[in-house]
Design a protein around this motif. Structure first.
Motif, PDB file in Angstrom:
ATOM      1  N   LEU A 269       0.843  -1.198   0.000  1.00 28.34           N
ATOM      2  CA  LEU A 269       0.000   0.000   0.000  1.00 28.34           C
ATOM      3  C   LEU A 269       0.874   1.243   0.000  1.00 28.34           C
ATOM      4  CD1 LEU A 269      -2.781  -0.709   2.694  1.00 28.34           C
ATOM      5  CD2 LEU A 269      -3.087  -0.645   0.215  1.00 28.34           C
TER       6      LEU A 269
ATOM      7  N   GLN B  33      -0.873   4.970   0.202  1.00 24.01           N
ATOM      8  CA  GLN B  33      -2.170   5.596   0.040  1.00 24.01           C
ATOM      9  C   GLN B  33      -2.357   6.777   0.986  1.00 24.01           C
ATOM     10  OE1 GLN B  33      -4.720   4.659  -2.064  1.00 24.01           O
ATOM     11  NE2 GLN B  33      -5.992   6.319  -1.288  1.00 24.01           N
TER      12      GLN B  33
ATOM     13  N   ALA C 110      -4.094   8.915   3.587  1.00 26.26           N
ATOM     14  CA  ALA C 110      -5.077   8.389   4.536  1.00 26.26           C
ATOM     15  C   ALA C 110      -5.571   9.458   5.510  1.00 26.26           C
ATOM     16  CB  ALA C 110      -4.477   7.214   5.307  1.00 26.26           C
TER      17      ALA C 110
ATOM     18  N   GLY D  29      -6.690  -0.495   0.499  1.00 23.15           N
ATOM     19  CA  GLY D  29      -6.350   0.919   0.624  1.00 23.15           C
ATOM     20  C   GLY D  29      -7.462   1.882   0.261  1.00 23.15           C
TER      21      GLY D  29
END
Length: 255
Positions: free
Chosen positions: A58, A60, A62, A93
């Motif tokens: 991942l 990503q 957030a 994700g």
């Protein structure tokens, strides 16, 4: 993780297995290790995950500046707390839901019901893990600390400035409290093998019985926000100080 944002995986003898750049600085949030992956949050709020072999899983965005480590639910959902929101991410994700409130610490997950407990905008909420629907459960009278609520039996413990509060999760009434004359309290720990709660502030560490009566207290420490941790040794708690000292406390023999 170093402050530049490099993640290091070390063997038991200290040999470096791999090192990976997280793509941003990491100055305060420790990584989280699960049975399948290593998760880390950069200061800008990017969630990065690697498997134990060093393959990236991942990368990503957030949320905003993180306020606590990510928490992984039994179904693989990843909960990320930041100064702008609480966000739930699917294992791939993508966002499951988000709540636009300031989070104070990571979430706590009830192992029986799966209910999420979070301090949002300085109040304690229960949050539905599937929908993100939040319900105000308890208004914290002072300033909430930026630390994860602690679940112990039927009680939820949160920090309110200089106090540790115990809230009954059935009646949602205050069940008890502990006040430290030494000042601000922050990190809370509850190892089931001792049945006691451990909380500390900038200059004090306290062991509390289940009813929040004081079992022992250590003062004169210069901890200043460094959370205590449990190692492999049973009944032993470790805490570092600003003077680069590491204390190992025998919880069964502590004064």
């Amino acid at each position: 993780i170093d402050s530049a944002g490099t993640l290091y995986a070390l063997d038991a003898d200290g040999t470096t297995l791999f090192s990976k750049s997280l793509g941003g600085a990491v100055t305060r949030i420790p990584p989280v290790v699960t049975s399948t992956q290593i998760l880390a949050l950069t200061d800008s709020g990017t969630l990065v995950a690697y498997d134990h072999g060093g393959t990236k899983k991942l990368d990503q965005p957030a949320g905003g500046t993180p306020i606590g480590p990510p928490v992984v639910g039994a179904d693989g959902t990843i909960y990320v707390s930041s100064i702008t929101e609480l966000r739930a991410l699917k294992p791939d994700g993508s966002t499951r839901w988000s709540v636009g409130r300031t989070a104070h610490g990571s979430v706590a997950i009830d192992p029986q019901s799966g209910t999420i407990y979070a301090v949002l905008d300085s109040d304690l909420y229960s949050v539905d893990p599937q929908t993100g629907q939040e319900t105000l459960r308890f208004t914290i009278p002072g300033t909430a600390g930026d630390f994860t609520p602690l679940l112990a039996g039927d009680l939820i413990h949160v920090v309110d400035g200089t106090k540790l509060l115990a809230i009954n999760k059935t009646s949602w009434q205050l069940d008890g409290s502990y006040s430290a004359s030494e000042g601000l309290l922050d990190c809370i720990r509850f190892p089931k093998q001792t049945g006691r709660i451990y909380v500390h502030g900038e200059h004090v560490m306290v062991g509390l019985n289940a009813d929040l009566s004081e079992a022992w207290k250590l003062t004169g420490l210069d901890i200043n926000g460094s959370c205590a941790a449990f190692g492999d040794a049973p009944n032993r708690l470790y805490v570092g100080t600003l003077q680069k000292q590491l204390y190992a406390i025998n919880l069964l023999a502590a004064p």
